[in-house]
Design an enzyme around this catalytic site. Structure first.
Site, PDB file in Angstrom:
ATOM      1  N   SER A 182       1.668  12.627  14.053  1.00 48.48           N
ATOM      2  CA  SER A 182       1.330  12.843  15.459  1.00 48.48           C
ATOM      3  C   SER A 182       2.608  13.064  16.250  1.00 48.48           C
ATOM      4  O   SER A 182       3.449  12.163  16.374  1.00 48.48           O
ATOM      5  CB  SER A 182       0.587  11.639  16.029  1.00 48.48           C
ATOM      6  OG  SER A 182       0.469  11.756  17.431  1.00 48.48           O
TER       7      SER A 182
ATOM      8  N   HIS B 296      -0.652  16.774  13.955  1.00 48.06           N
ATOM      9  CA  HIS B 296      -1.636  16.232  14.887  1.00 48.06           C
ATOM     10  C   HIS B 296      -1.084  16.317  16.310  1.00 48.06           C
ATOM     11  O   HIS B 296       0.011  15.814  16.604  1.00 48.06           O
ATOM     12  CB  HIS B 296      -1.942  14.776  14.519  1.00 48.06           C
ATOM     13  CG  HIS B 296      -3.075  14.180  15.278  1.00 48.06           C
ATOM     14  ND1 HIS B 296      -4.398  14.442  14.985  1.00 48.06           N
ATOM     15  CD2 HIS B 296      -3.088  13.341  16.345  1.00 48.06           C
ATOM     16  CE1 HIS B 296      -5.175  13.778  15.819  1.00 48.06           C
ATOM     17  NE2 HIS B 296      -4.406  13.102  16.652  1.00 48.06           N
TER      18      HIS B 296
ATOM     19  N   ASP C  31      -1.914  15.470  20.186  1.00 47.38           N
ATOM     20  CA  ASP C  31      -2.751  14.718  21.114  1.00 47.38           C
ATOM     21  C   ASP C  31      -2.669  15.329  22.508  1.00 47.38           C
ATOM     22  O   ASP C  31      -1.605  15.315  23.136  1.00 47.38           O
ATOM     23  CB  ASP C  31      -2.301  13.256  21.176  1.00 47.38           C
ATOM     24  CG  ASP C  31      -2.635  12.503  19.898  1.00 47.38           C
ATOM     25  OD1 ASP C  31      -3.812  12.503  19.519  1.00 47.38           O
ATOM     26  OD2 ASP C  31      -1.713  11.922  19.296  1.00 47.38           O
TER      27      ASP C  31
ATOM     28  N   MET D 200      -3.832  15.018  26.310  1.00 48.59           N
ATOM     29  CA  MET D 200      -4.361  14.018  27.245  1.00 48.59           C
ATOM     30  C   MET D 200      -4.288  14.560  28.670  1.00 48.59           C
ATOM     31  O   MET D 200      -3.308  15.218  29.039  1.00 48.59           O
ATOM     32  CB  MET D 200      -3.560  12.719  27.148  1.00 48.59           C
ATOM     33  CG  MET D 200      -3.481  12.149  25.746  1.00 48.59           C
ATOM     34  SD  MET D 200      -2.564  10.592  25.715  1.00 48.59           S
ATOM     35  CE  MET D 200      -2.343  10.382  23.939  1.00 48.59           C
TER      36      MET D 200
ATOM     37  N   HIS E 210      -6.278  17.293  18.972  1.00 43.97           N
ATOM     38  CA  HIS E 210      -7.163  16.188  19.358  1.00 43.97           C
ATOM     39  C   HIS E 210      -7.257  16.168  20.879  1.00 43.97           C
ATOM     40  O   HIS E 210      -6.309  15.780  21.566  1.00 43.97           O
ATOM     41  CB  HIS E 210      -6.577  14.882  18.807  1.00 43.97           C
ATOM     42  CG  HIS E 210      -7.320  13.658  19.214  1.00 43.97           C
ATOM     43  ND1 HIS E 210      -6.788  12.395  19.089  1.00 43.97           N
ATOM     44  CD2 HIS E 210      -8.561  13.478  19.739  1.00 43.97           C
ATOM     45  CE1 HIS E 210      -7.650  11.496  19.529  1.00 43.97           C
ATOM     46  NE2 HIS E 210      -8.731  12.131  19.925  1.00 43.97           N
TER      47      HIS E 210
ATOM     48  N   MET F 270      -8.222  14.680  24.097  1.00 45.55           N
ATOM     49  CA  MET F 270      -8.603  13.468  24.825  1.00 45.55           C
ATOM     50  C   MET F 270      -8.687  13.849  26.302  1.00 45.55           C
ATOM     51  O   MET F 270      -7.898  13.401  27.138  1.00 45.55           O
ATOM     52  CB  MET F 270      -7.585  12.355  24.577  1.00 45.55           C
ATOM     53  CG  MET F 270      -7.691  11.770  23.192  1.00 45.55           C
ATOM     54  SD  MET F 270      -6.500  10.440  22.886  1.00 45.55           S
ATOM     55  CE  MET F 270      -5.185  11.393  22.151  1.00 45.55           C
TER      56      MET F 270
ATOM     57  N   MET G 166     -10.755   6.314  15.854  1.00 47.03           N
ATOM     58  CA  MET G 166      -9.633   5.743  16.589  1.00 47.03           C
ATOM     59  C   MET G 166      -9.506   4.264  16.229  1.00 47.03           C
ATOM     60  O   MET G 166     -10.431   3.482  16.460  1.00 47.03           O
ATOM     61  CB  MET G 166      -9.846   5.906  18.096  1.00 47.03           C
ATOM     62  CG  MET G 166      -9.843   7.342  18.585  1.00 47.03           C
ATOM     63  SD  MET G 166      -8.301   8.224  18.215  1.00 47.03           S
ATOM     64  CE  MET G 166      -7.101   7.229  19.117  1.00 47.03           C
TER      65      MET G 166
ATOM     66  N   ASP H 241      -6.732   7.302  13.166  1.00 51.91           N
ATOM     67  CA  ASP H 241      -5.572   7.469  14.044  1.00 51.91           C
ATOM     68  C   ASP H 241      -5.339   6.192  14.834  1.00 51.91           C
ATOM     69  O   ASP H 241      -6.221   5.733  15.559  1.00 51.91           O
ATOM     70  CB  ASP H 241      -5.842   8.640  14.997  1.00 51.91           C
ATOM     71  CG  ASP H 241      -4.701   8.909  15.966  1.00 51.91           C
ATOM     72  OD1 ASP H 241      -3.652   8.256  15.861  1.00 51.91           O
ATOM     73  OD2 ASP H 241      -4.866   9.791  16.826  1.00 51.91           O
TER      74      ASP H 241
END
Length: 213
Positions: A7, A32, A34, A36, A65, A67, A136, A172
């Site tokens: 990540s 990965h 993330d 957000m 991913h 979020m 998660m 994760d």
């Protein structure tokens, strides 16, 4: 052997291109990313421009991913930026099945993420359409959190629920050699690790250790 997805949330943003090249040399399975939005989770990270800017550094699949709230509204931006797999959260969209089909119609892999309090049973009626399910093992939003123990049993329950379907189980949050082994033993196929890799004195050694689980 476990699939490994470092990540880059835990990478050094001032030299992100170099960090990506290092992961490329180690031939990790996924990178990965993330995303957000400061609304679904209390943090802001990457958007499509950053993903697009690092796409040229590697051919390793980008595991994006989301979020973010209402991920369907900006989905095309992440497709255009170079995502290979896109995962959204179960409670972030009103029409999960529609989101999954939109991702798959772009010839990408579609996934759904479950927060620590959410049950795998909530996915029963979309299991046949999913390529991956992301568990998660921390509350989403920040790196470096401690592993939530109930995730081990959740992985076992999910593996039973899948009943032989070809759907990847990814985990994760708080992953290291000890927690990673427990999750693989519980039925997980792939491990997302951030701090364990990028804060390790030898990130390459950390990656090899996870792959060997």
């Amino acid at each position: 052997m476990a699939l490994v997805a470092p990540s880059i949330l835990s990478a050094d943003f001032s030299k992100l291109g170099e960090e990506i090249k290092c992961l490329d040399r180690e031939k990790v399975d996924f990178i990965h990313i993330d995303v957000m939005d400061g609304h679904y989770v209390p943090n802001l990270t990457f958007g499509p421009p950053v993903i697009k800017s690092i796409r040229s550094y590697t051919d390793i699949p980008f595991d994006v991913h989301l979020m973010i709230e209402h991920p369907e509204r900006s989905l095309q931006d992440y497709i255009d930026a170079g995502a290979d797999r896109i995962t959204c959260h179960l409670d972030a969209t009103r029409h999960l099945e529609r989101f999954v089909q939109q991702v798959k119609s772009a010839d990408l892999k579609a996934g759904v993420s479950l927060c620590p309090h959410e049950s795998p049973e909530a996915l029963r009626y979309v299991l046949d359409d999913l390529d991956l399910i992301l568990l998660m093992s921390v509350n989403p939003g920040f790196g470096g959190q401690s592993f939530i123990e109930s995730t081990v049993q959740k992985a076992r329950d999910l593996r039973k629920l899948l009943a032989g379907r070809h759907c990847e189980i990814m985990v994760d949050g708080g992953i290291n050699l000890e927690t990673g082994k427990r999750m693989v033993d519980a039925g997980c196929d792939s491990l997302v690790a951030g701090s364990f890799i990028f804060k390790h004195e030898d990130p390459s050694e950390a990656i090899r250790g996870l792959k060997a689980l």
